[in-house]
Motif scaffolding. Sequence first.
Motif, PDB file in Angstrom:
ATOM      1  N   LEU A 238     126.824 157.877  34.703  1.00  0.00           N
ATOM      2  CA  LEU A 238     127.796 157.470  35.726  1.00  0.00           C
ATOM      3  C   LEU A 238     128.609 158.630  36.285  1.00  0.00           C
ATOM      4  O   LEU A 238     129.350 158.453  37.244  1.00  0.00           O
ATOM      5  CB  LEU A 238     128.755 156.423  35.156  1.00  0.00           C
TER       6      LEU A 238
ATOM      7  N   ALA B 207     132.825 142.409  36.419  1.00  0.00           N
ATOM      8  CA  ALA B 207     132.855 143.645  37.211  1.00  0.00           C
ATOM      9  C   ALA B 207     131.822 144.641  36.703  1.00  0.00           C
ATOM     10  O   ALA B 207     131.149 145.329  37.486  1.00  0.00           O
ATOM     11  CB  ALA B 207     134.257 144.257  37.157  1.00  0.00           C
ATOM     12  N   LEU B 208     131.659 144.715  35.379  1.00  0.00           N
ATOM     13  CA  LEU B 208     130.693 145.644  34.806  1.00  0.00           C
ATOM     14  C   LEU B 208     129.261 145.203  35.103  1.00  0.00           C
ATOM     15  O   LEU B 208     128.375 146.051  35.285  1.00  0.00           O
ATOM     16  CB  LEU B 208     130.913 145.762  33.293  1.00  0.00           C
TER      17      LEU B 208
ATOM     18  N   TYR C 294     128.369 143.834  37.885  1.00  0.00           N
ATOM     19  CA  TYR C 294     128.185 144.305  39.273  1.00  0.00           C
ATOM     20  C   TYR C 294     127.870 145.804  39.296  1.00  0.00           C
ATOM     21  O   TYR C 294     126.972 146.257  40.009  1.00  0.00           O
ATOM     22  CB  TYR C 294     129.452 144.001  40.072  1.00  0.00           C
ATOM     23  N   ILE C 295     128.602 146.569  38.484  1.00  0.00           N
ATOM     24  CA  ILE C 295     128.381 148.019  38.410  1.00  0.00           C
ATOM     25  C   ILE C 295     126.973 148.302  37.893  1.00  0.00           C
ATOM     26  O   ILE C 295     126.269 149.190  38.400  1.00  0.00           O
ATOM     27  CB  ILE C 295     129.435 148.683  37.501  1.00  0.00           C
TER      28      ILE C 295
ATOM     29  N   ASN D 284     124.375 147.597  40.591  1.00  0.00           N
ATOM     30  CA  ASN D 284     124.433 148.629  41.623  1.00  0.00           C
ATOM     31  C   ASN D 284     123.861 149.954  41.144  1.00  0.00           C
ATOM     32  O   ASN D 284     123.338 150.737  41.946  1.00  0.00           O
ATOM     33  CB  ASN D 284     125.875 148.843  42.086  1.00  0.00           C
ATOM     34  N   LEU D 285     123.963 150.225  39.842  1.00  0.00           N
ATOM     35  CA  LEU D 285     123.390 151.463  39.304  1.00  0.00           C
ATOM     36  C   LEU D 285     121.900 151.516  39.586  1.00  0.00           C
ATOM     37  O   LEU D 285     121.354 152.571  39.917  1.00  0.00           O
ATOM     38  CB  LEU D 285     123.643 151.540  37.797  1.00  0.00           C
TER      39      LEU D 285
ATOM     40  N   ASP E 211     134.175 153.009  37.272  1.00  0.00           N
ATOM     41  CA  ASP E 211     133.028 152.482  36.539  1.00  0.00           C
ATOM     42  C   ASP E 211     132.938 153.087  35.140  1.00  0.00           C
ATOM     43  O   ASP E 211     132.689 152.388  34.156  1.00  0.00           O
ATOM     44  CB  ASP E 211     131.715 152.717  37.317  1.00  0.00           C
ATOM     45  N   ASN E 212     133.189 154.417  35.025  1.00  0.00           N
ATOM     46  CA  ASN E 212     133.174 155.067  33.714  1.00  0.00           C
ATOM     47  C   ASN E 212     134.211 154.447  32.778  1.00  0.00           C
ATOM     48  O   ASN E 212     133.919 154.139  31.623  1.00  0.00           O
ATOM     49  CB  ASN E 212     133.479 156.566  33.836  1.00  0.00           C
TER      50      ASN E 212
END
Length: 231
Positions: A17, A75-76, A78-79, A82-83, A116-117
């Motif tokens: 990330l 939320a994670l 979603y992240i 997207n990754l 995100d991190n």
Amino acid sequence: MELLAALGSITFINLILSGDNAVIIALASRNLPPAQRKKAVIWGSAGAVILRIVLTLVAALLLKIPYVQFAGGLALLYIAINLLAEDKKEVSCQEASSFMEAVKIILFADLIMSLDNVLAIAGIADGNMMLLIFGLAMSIPLVVFGSQMLMTLMDRFPIIIYVGAGILGWTAAKMIVADQALGAMLQPYALMVEIGLTALVIAVGHWRKTRGHKEAITGSETTSFPGDTEK
């Protein structure tokens, strides 16, 4: 063994990330003389470490609040999707003309780009503050010096990104199940939820990535320019 697995996950996820963060550090300081450039990278990175540790500690405490951990898990997810789904974008930033300006740019950019991190690492640490701090402190030097190499490896071996997305998906699922309010209803099905959401992240991320590539190819094939007529 579980402690080592969590520590490895923190380091691995931080590397995946933080590629853009490492690029920002390099771009912000590249106009400086070599001696100042090294100092800017060291001091900027050190400041970024302190900022990230503080933010992650705050996030870890907030995630203990009912409903917040559930929202953080979503939320994670979603992240994680997207990754996989997003193509690598060109990163740019202002190039500093002085040592202090470079440090400011590095700190500000890291603050903006580290959500995100912070969320991922707080979730993996699961309230273990010593693991969180040690994992961050150990992984930051790897981010500064190893992100570019990992980005090259990810281009050559896309499976690395899938592994990272899977870890994020599993962490997100554990956060959702562990929520003190809404997660209680999912506790009897915890393993199924964790496996299901991890598989969902990989499947949806892969589908979005494939669809994006197809649209890009279709768009390039149908694009025409004025004057490109047959003679």
